[in-house]
Design a protein around this motif. Structure first.
Motif, short mmCIF file in Angstrom:
data_model
loop_
_atom_site.label_atom_id
_atom_site.label_comp_id
_atom_site.label_asym_id
_atom_site.label_seq_id
_atom_site.Cartn_x
_atom_site.Cartn_y
_atom_site.Cartn_z
N CYS A 106 5.25 58.52 0.68
CA CYS A 106 4.87 58.09 1.26
C CYS A 106 4.57 56.64 1.76
O CYS A 106 4.98 55.67 0.67
CB CYS A 106 3.20 58.71 1.09
N LEU A 107 4.24 56.10 3.06
CA LEU A 107 4.27 55.24 2.91
C LEU A 107 2.99 54.50 2.54
O LEU A 107 1.71 55.13 2.67
CB LEU A 107 4.35 55.08 4.77
N TRP A 108 3.01 53.44 1.39
CA TRP A 108 1.80 53.41 1.25
C TRP A 108 1.09 51.65 1.51
O TRP A 108 -0.69 51.59 2.01
CB TRP A 108 1.66 52.10 -0.60
N GLY A 109 1.75 50.93 2.82
CA GLY A 109 0.92 49.98 3.15
C GLY A 109 1.98 48.41 2.88
O GLY A 109 2.89 48.65 2.40
N SER A 110 1.36 47.96 3.13
CA SER A 110 2.28 46.42 3.24
C SER A 110 0.88 45.67 1.81
O SER A 110 -0.32 45.56 2.11
CB SER A 110 1.94 45.53 4.08
N VAL A 111 1.71 45.38 1.43
CA VAL A 111 1.32 43.35 0.39
C VAL A 111 0.80 42.17 0.56
O VAL A 111 0.55 41.77 0.49
CB VAL A 111 1.55 43.79 -1.01
N TYR A 112 2.06 42.39 1.93
CA TYR A 112 2.04 40.92 2.71
C TYR A 112 1.07 41.33 3.84
O TYR A 112 1.42 41.75 4.68
CB TYR A 112 3.33 40.96 3.08
N LEU A 113 -0.14 40.37 4.47
CA LEU A 113 -0.50 39.92 5.65
C LEU A 113 -0.57 38.90 6.21
O LEU A 113 -0.04 37.83 5.77
CB LEU A 113 -2.23 40.56 5.06
N ASP A 114 -1.28 38.42 7.39
CA ASP A 114 -0.77 37.76 7.73
C ASP A 114 -2.54 37.19 7.63
O ASP A 114 -3.08 37.45 7.16
CB ASP A 114 -1.34 37.77 10.00
N ALA A 115 -2.76 35.65 8.63
CA ALA A 115 -3.89 34.63 8.48
C ALA A 115 -4.64 35.77 8.47
O ALA A 115 -6.22 35.30 8.31
CB ALA A 115 -4.07 33.22 9.18
N HIS A 116 -5.11 37.09 9.28
CA HIS A 116 -6.11 37.27 9.87
C HIS A 116 -6.74 38.61 8.95
O HIS A 116 -7.21 39.24 8.74
CB HIS A 116 -5.98 37.74 10.98
#
Length: 162
Positions: A106-116
């Motif tokens: 499964c794709l879990w998502g990301s632990v890296y996000l932008d400034a927003h």
């Protein structure tokens, strides 16, 4: 007498530490620049879809037929050897976490996000990305507590092709 002292030292308050995922840099660009053109240790080529094992730090080819062994791609093989059929990989060219559990993924998502606070899957927007400590702790806790199956509902078969 000396054997008793040695045994006493072994029995007294052992210091146990919980397993941890890799310590990641705050800025995603550091990871991207380091791994984007790195060669695979198995096939000695730059992978089209590079992945980083967050358990041990191994750099592997995702979906690469170059590193297949007995019809099984490198990420699946690595998850079998490193994590007893559970693998947690950061996809370098997408900034997304993929979980492999047995014959599913499964794709879990990301632990890296932008400034927003938003993900930039596949790095399409080109905004700087920063480590979200809270998300990384959640990922690590799900790994330590073996709760991926209960929390993530969008599992699919990988057919040994990851």
């Amino acid at each position: 007498m000396q054997a008793e002292q040695s045994l006493t030292l072994l029995v007294q308050d052992p210091e146990w530490t919980a397993p941890r995922l890799l310590q990641l840099p705050d800025n995603y660009n550091i990871i991207f620049q380091y791994y984007h053109r790195k060669t695979c240790s198995v096939c000695k080529r730059v992978p089209k879809d590079p992945a980083l094992c967050l358990v041990c730090g191994a750099f592997v080819c995702l979906k690469g037929v170059c590193c297949k062994q007995q019809g099984i791609c490198e990420c699946v093989l690595h998850s079998q050897h490193c994590g007893a059929a559970t693998g947690i990989f950061l996809l370098i060219n997408a900034s997304v976490i993929i979980i492999i559990r047995g014959h599913r993924f499964c794709l879990w998502g990301s632990v890296y996000l932008d400034a927003h606070g938003e993900e930039d899957r596949d790095l399409r927007r080109g905004k700087p990305l920063f480590l979200c400590e809270e998300r990384y702790r959640v990922l690590e806790q799900q790994w330590v507590s073996h709760t991926f199956d209960h929390i993530n509902k969008r599992w699919g078969p990988h057919y040994n092709g990851l």
